[in-house]
Design a protein around this motif. Structure first.
Motif, PDB file in Angstrom:
ATOM      1  N   GLY A  30      -5.604  -2.393  -8.466  1.00  8.85           N
ATOM      2  CA  GLY A  30      -5.038  -1.241  -8.936  1.00  8.85           C
ATOM      3  C   GLY A  30      -3.270  -2.281  -8.836  1.00  8.85           C
ATOM      4  O   GLY A  30      -2.834  -1.535  -9.981  1.00  8.85           O
ATOM      5  N   ALA A  31      -2.513  -2.475  -7.924  1.00 12.79           N
ATOM      6  CA  ALA A  31      -1.777  -2.697  -7.859  1.00 12.79           C
ATOM      7  C   ALA A  31      -1.476  -4.066  -9.009  1.00 12.79           C
ATOM      8  O   ALA A  31      -0.353  -4.120  -9.884  1.00 12.79           O
ATOM      9  N   LYS A  32      -1.989  -4.719  -9.198  1.00  8.35           N
ATOM     10  CA  LYS A  32      -1.690  -6.035 -10.139  1.00  8.35           C
ATOM     11  C   LYS A  32      -2.009  -5.720 -11.501  1.00  8.35           C
ATOM     12  O   LYS A  32      -1.274  -5.527 -12.733  1.00  8.35           O
ATOM     13  N   ASN A  33      -2.887  -4.847 -11.210  1.00  3.19           N
ATOM     14  CA  ASN A  33      -2.988  -4.935 -13.215  1.00  3.19           C
ATOM     15  C   ASN A  33      -2.222  -3.020 -13.399  1.00  3.19           C
ATOM     16  O   ASN A  33      -2.329  -2.804 -15.204  1.00  3.19           O
ATOM     17  N   ALA A  34      -1.284  -2.614 -12.413  1.00  2.00           N
ATOM     18  CA  ALA A  34      -0.290  -0.973 -13.000  1.00  2.00           C
ATOM     19  C   ALA A  34      -1.320  -0.103 -13.312  1.00  2.00           C
ATOM     20  O   ALA A  34      -0.963   0.665 -13.571  1.00  2.00           O
ATOM     21  N   THR A  35      -2.245  -0.399 -12.856  1.00  2.00           N
ATOM     22  CA  THR A  35      -3.703   1.388 -12.669  1.00  2.00           C
ATOM     23  C   THR A  35      -3.367   1.557 -11.281  1.00  2.00           C
ATOM     24  O   THR A  35      -4.468   2.702 -11.484  1.00  2.00           O
ATOM     25  N   LEU A  36      -2.665   2.100 -10.742  1.00  2.00           N
ATOM     26  CA  LEU A  36      -2.367   2.283  -9.331  1.00  2.00           C
ATOM     27  C   LEU A  36      -2.755   4.120  -9.728  1.00  2.00           C
ATOM     28  O   LEU A  36      -2.230   4.575 -10.851  1.00  2.00           O
ATOM     29  N   THR A  37      -3.777   4.914  -8.507  1.00  2.00           N
ATOM     30  CA  THR A  37      -3.309   6.479  -8.305  1.00  2.00           C
ATOM     31  C   THR A  37      -2.065   6.582  -7.643  1.00  2.00           C
ATOM     32  O   THR A  37      -2.431   6.410  -6.395  1.00  2.00           O
ATOM     33  N   ILE A  38      -0.814   7.395  -8.193  1.00  2.00           N
ATOM     34  CA  ILE A  38       0.117   7.467  -7.164  1.00  2.00           C
ATOM     35  C   ILE A  38      -0.149   9.407  -7.067  1.00  2.00           C
ATOM     36  O   ILE A  38       0.372   9.727  -8.133  1.00  2.00           O
ATOM     37  N   MET A  39      -0.287   9.542  -5.873  1.00  2.00           N
ATOM     38  CA  MET A  39       0.175  11.391  -5.705  1.00  2.00           C
ATOM     39  C   MET A  39       0.836  11.452  -4.674  1.00  2.00           C
ATOM     40  O   MET A  39       1.586  11.226  -3.389  1.00  2.00           O
TER      41      MET A  39
END
Ligand code: NAD
Length: 292
Positions: free
Chosen positions: A128-137
């Motif tokens: 997710g970090a690599k693809n900029a697809t993180l879930t951010i809370m």
């Protein structure tokens, strides 16, 4: 909308997040205690810094992505730290997974000094970090969250303001509890499937089509089946998260028997020298229990 970021902590997650901020058009000044990590960030387009204060000096926002509470406290309260030398934009966002109690203290201390603080832990792993697809809370004041949001968009896709200071960490700890117990469930199923003599890759594909599907079975199942213990989210960091989960649960008198069980298994893995392995290496506990 682009701006300038002081990024502190360029490990497994931070190096990818910093690179994605650069690709999104932001200016990044990077610091890590490991010189090679800074050099890698510079190769990706960042400017180097020699301290957290130098990374933050001209930044709209300082972002930290560090192992645990003591490292974040060092970067905030220590010499050359962000409390004494805040970013120009007076906004600090910690994206590590750390103690919610410590987060509330940092928020209060920084606020008294005129700097906004947001806790914004992430889920989605190195992929997710690599693809900029993180879930951010994120926890903290709404106005501060709004200022941080354009930067979050460079690193993640599911971005949510979940409440007051510390609420981001509270949600992240629930996330980690589910992750730990899910990993255990997948390792346990693979141990039984193997003993039953079924094709494990085929079993994984079949199960991904039904109600046993999970992120862990999908993303970590192949490494578990192949016996690949190496890379990923380190067992030491998982044990840190399970400790934070249990501290929170004790403070609030919430029994967590499932978490207690899987924590014991991770402690067993660390006792066998596996703290530096990826957390999928819990399968080795099952290898030992089945004498493989
Ligand atoms: P990591 O250990 O790979 O990276 C941490 C970096 O911080 C290292 O480069 C280290 O040199 C640096 N550092 C340590 N102390 C420092 C200091 N005082 N000043 C500056 N730099 C310092 O860890 P990671 O896997 O990138 O995880 C970072 C955080 O994100 C942890 O809290 C972890 O629990 C959380 N997290 C990790 C993952 C994952 O899959 N790896 C996923 C979600 C959340």
């Amino acid at each position: 909308q682009t701006g300038s970021v002081g990024f502190i902590g360029l490990g497994t997650m931070g190096r990818e997040m910093a690179r994605n901020l650069i690709e999104a058009g932001h200016t990044v000044t990077a610091f890590d205690i490991v010189g090679d990590a800074v050099a890698a960030a510079v190769a990706a387009g960042a400017k180097p810094a020699k301290s957290p204060a130098e990374a933050a000096a001209n930044a709209d926002i300082a972002i930290t992505m560090l192992p645990d509470t003591p490292q974040v406290e060092e970067v905030i309260y220590g010499e050359g730290g962000l409390l004494a030398s805040p970013p120009r934009g007076r906004l600090i966002v910690d994206m590590s997974t750390i103690s919610p109690v410590a987060v509330r203290r940092m928020h209060a201390d920084l606020k008294a000094a005129g700097t906004d603080f947001i806790d914004a832990p992430v889920s989605g792993g190195p992929i997710g970090a690599k693809n900029a697809t993180l879930t951010i809370m994120a926890g903290g004041e709404a106005a501060a969250f709004a200022r941080a949001e354009p930067f979050f968009r460079g690193m993640g896709t599911t971005i949510t303001h979940v409440g007051a200071p510390g609420a981001g960490q509270a949600v992240k700890l629930c996330n980690q509890l589910i992750c730990g117990i899910n990993i255990q469930a997948v390792c346990e199923a693979i141990a039984l499937g193997r003993a039953s003599g079924v094709d494990l890759e085929q079993m994984r594909s079949v199960l991904l089509g039904g109600s046993a599907a999970s992120w862990m079975l999908d993303k970590l199942g192949p490494a578990m089946i192949a016996g690949d213990a190496d890379a990923g989210f380190r067992i030491d960091l998982m044990l840190k998260d399970l400790r934070l989960v249990q501290e929170q649960a004790q403070a609030l008198s919430v029994p967590l028997p499932g978490t207690a069980l899987v924590t014991s298994q991770y402690i067993e893995a660390r006792a066998h020298g596996e703290g530096g392995n990826g957390n999928q290496a819990l399968f080795r506990v099952y290898d030992r229990m089945t004498n493989r």
